[in-house]
Write a protein that holds these residues in place. Structure first.
Motif, short mmCIF file in Angstrom:
data_model
loop_
_atom_site.label_atom_id
_atom_site.label_comp_id
_atom_site.label_asym_id
_atom_site.label_seq_id
_atom_site.Cartn_x
_atom_site.Cartn_y
_atom_site.Cartn_z
N SER A 116 -9.29 -1.62 0.70
CA SER A 116 -10.24 -2.42 1.48
C SER A 116 -11.56 -2.57 0.75
O SER A 116 -12.12 -3.67 0.68
N THR A 143 -5.42 2.80 1.63
CA THR A 143 -5.86 1.67 2.46
C THR A 143 -7.38 1.52 2.41
O THR A 143 -7.90 0.40 2.24
N ARG A 144 -8.12 2.62 2.51
CA ARG A 144 -9.58 2.56 2.43
C ARG A 144 -10.03 2.08 1.05
O ARG A 144 -10.94 1.25 0.93
N VAL A 174 0.83 -1.21 0.00
CA VAL A 174 0.00 0.00 0.00
C VAL A 174 0.86 1.26 0.00
O VAL A 174 0.54 2.24 -0.67
N SER A 175 1.99 1.22 0.70
CA SER A 175 2.86 2.41 0.74
C SER A 175 3.41 2.74 -0.64
O SER A 175 3.41 3.91 -1.05
N SER A 205 -3.53 6.34 4.08
CA SER A 205 -4.82 5.96 4.65
C SER A 205 -5.92 5.98 3.59
O SER A 205 -6.84 5.15 3.61
N ARG A 245 -5.08 -9.37 -1.10
CA ARG A 245 -3.92 -8.99 -0.28
C ARG A 245 -3.26 -10.28 0.18
O ARG A 245 -3.93 -11.18 0.66
#
Length: 155
Positions: free
Chosen positions: A80, A76-77, A61-62, A73, A90
């Motif tokens: 998800s 990440t959302r 993700v980074s 963030s 993942r």
């Protein structure tokens, strides 16, 4: 004195570029909203993430956030939500046991390809009366603009 005229002409040109980019963004979004459902099977964020993963391969993700110039963030959302929709998976990062890497699923790649094909057809229609050389020039200039935007230091 010649320098003032050159600077003024440059400012006018930069003003035109700013206006045209703003209009491109507005018209692009309006066109997306008005087009067929085929264009909207993915939201814009999911499409961009899937395009990047398809090109670059699995990412954490980074790395994804850095490449897309987004907050971690936020990514990440988005990831998800995409995982819930079956667009990505993942898995443990083989290089860092503490982290996870994100990969597109076959369903995610299929939806991304459908959107890409629909968009390509749309641009074919929009640019139908353009000479092939003009299309090539536009593609090259947009590429250069994006490269310059990507090289711009982040704040």
């Amino acid at each position: 004195m010649g320098e003032d005229i050159s600077t003024e002409a440059g400012d006018v040109t930069l003003g035109r570029i700013e206006t045209e980019v703003a209009m491109l963004m507005r018209l692009g979004e309006a066109t997306r909203r008005r087009t067929s459902a085929e264009h909207r099977v993915l939201d814009r964020a999911a499409y961009v993430i899937l395009r990047h993963l398809a090109d670059a391969g699995p990412q954490n993700v980074s790395a994804l956030a850095a490449r897309l110039d987004l907050d971690g963030s936020t990514v990440t959302r988005q990831v998800s939500a995409m995982q819930r929709d079956g667009l990505i998976t993942r898995e443990p990062d083989p290089h860092d046991g503490r982290g996870m890497v994100v990969s597109p699923t076959p369903a995610g790649l299929q939806r991304m390809a459908a959107v890409q094909a629909a968009r390509t057809r749309l641009y074919g229609e929009i640019l139908a009366d353009w000479a092939p050389e003009d299309r090539d020039t536009l593609a090259e200039m947009l590429y250069r603009l994006n490269q310059s935007l990507e090289r711009r230091p982040r704040r």
